[in-house]
Design an enzyme around this catalytic site. Structure first.
Site, PDB file in Angstrom:
ATOM      1  N   GLY A   6      -0.045  -5.326  -9.683  1.00 27.89           N
ATOM      2  CA  GLY A   6       0.702  -6.029  -8.649  1.00 27.89           C
ATOM      3  C   GLY A   6       0.220  -7.448  -8.478  1.00 27.89           C
ATOM      4  O   GLY A   6       0.189  -7.990  -7.371  1.00 27.89           O
ATOM      5  N   THR A  27       0.204   7.689   4.949  1.00 31.07           N
ATOM      6  CA  THR A  27      -0.228   8.902   4.251  1.00 31.07           C
ATOM      7  C   THR A  27      -0.728   8.576   2.853  1.00 31.07           C
ATOM      8  O   THR A  27      -1.789   9.049   2.413  1.00 31.07           O
ATOM      9  CB  THR A  27       0.929   9.904   4.176  1.00 31.07           C
ATOM     10  N   TYR A  41       3.747   5.517   4.132  1.00 26.14           N
ATOM     11  CA  TYR A  41       2.807   4.499   3.657  1.00 26.14           C
ATOM     12  C   TYR A  41       1.389   4.823   4.120  1.00 26.14           C
ATOM     13  O   TYR A  41       0.441   4.767   3.330  1.00 26.14           O
ATOM     14  CB  TYR A  41       3.244   3.135   4.184  1.00 26.14           C
TER      15      TYR A  41
END
Length: 250
Positions: free
Chosen positions: A14, A159, A157
């Site tokens: 990313g 989790t 998110y």
């Protein structure tokens, strides 16, 4: 910080996002060769790689892969190996977040978030680990303060990011001390991914309990990654640095 990672080969997933790019810049500034990962932004990845090479004299390359794809990640790791050498620093930064109430969520929504934010961490780590175990390695997993405190509209998110912390602790015990595994839990950080939701009310709600009372910046995160990847963090295994301005103290 300059030179502390000379000789290391870093892969940042990313990397074309604001946070990933900032991390790449700090790793390169510290002397690491950097593989810039992206999903579908080849121009941005190439521009960043050229910037790092020109500014810091390090070797760079770019790789494209869906982090949830076993085969694509395997090929990306192989490309880095051929062009830069064995990956010795991995920053699992790729992520996805989308606000949705749990009562409005479909299974596909849930799976999309967990697939990128948790499965992707496993897939990339799995393909990088073999090389690290033959030499040495440092893995920094990017979690979130929401893994600890939770948030309305971000159940999936939170989790997934909580899973990243569990993964970090268990993996640190399994592959340490040869491979050092830690995590950072930023947030909230002023990035393009956050800005669509960052109304004044949204920002206030997320910073009112912090010590700094403001959003963090990507440039404030990179140095922590360099520290965890460097020689000064030899005693840190399975730990999480909470980079959130004091919003969560754990």
């Amino acid at each position: 910080m300059t030179g502390s990672l000379a000789g290391e080969v870093a892969l940042v997933t990313g990397a074309t996002g604001a946070l990933g790019a900032a991390i790449c810049r700090d790793l390169a500034r510290a002397g690491a060769d950097v593989a810039v990962h992206h999903l579908d932004e080849p121009d941005a990845a190439t521009a960043l790689a050229r910037e790092l090479a020109a500014a810091h004299g390090v070797r760079t390359t770019t790789v494209a892969a869906d982090v949830t794809s076993w085969d694509q990640v395997a090929e990306a790791v192989a490309v880095v190996g051929r062009e830069l050498g064995t990956i010795t620093v991995l920053v699992n930064n790729a992520g996805f977040m989308e606000p949705v109430r749990i009562v409005d969520s479909e299974l596909a929504d849930w799976r999309r978030t967990l697939s990128v934010d948790l499965d992707g961490v496993f897939v990339v780590t799995r393909h990088v680990l073999h090389g690290m175990l033959q030499t040495h390695g440092r893995i920094v997993n990017v979690s979130s303060q929401l893994a600890v405190k939770g948030a309305v509209d971000y159940v999936a998110y939170a989790t997934a990011k909580a899973g990243v912390l569990g993964f970090t602790k268990a993996l640190a015990r399994e592959v340490g001390p040869r491979v050092r595994v830690n995590a950072i839990a930023p947030g909230p950080i002023d990035t393009p991914m956050v800005r669509p939701y960052a109304t004044p009310e949204w920002v206030h709600a997320r910073t009112r309990d912090s010590v700094t009372g403001r959003l963090g910046t990507p440039e404030e995160v990179g140095p922590a990654v360099v520290f965890l990847a460097g020689p000064g963090a030899e005693l840190l295994h399975g730990q999480t640095l909470h980079l959130n301005g004091g919003g969560v103290m754990a």
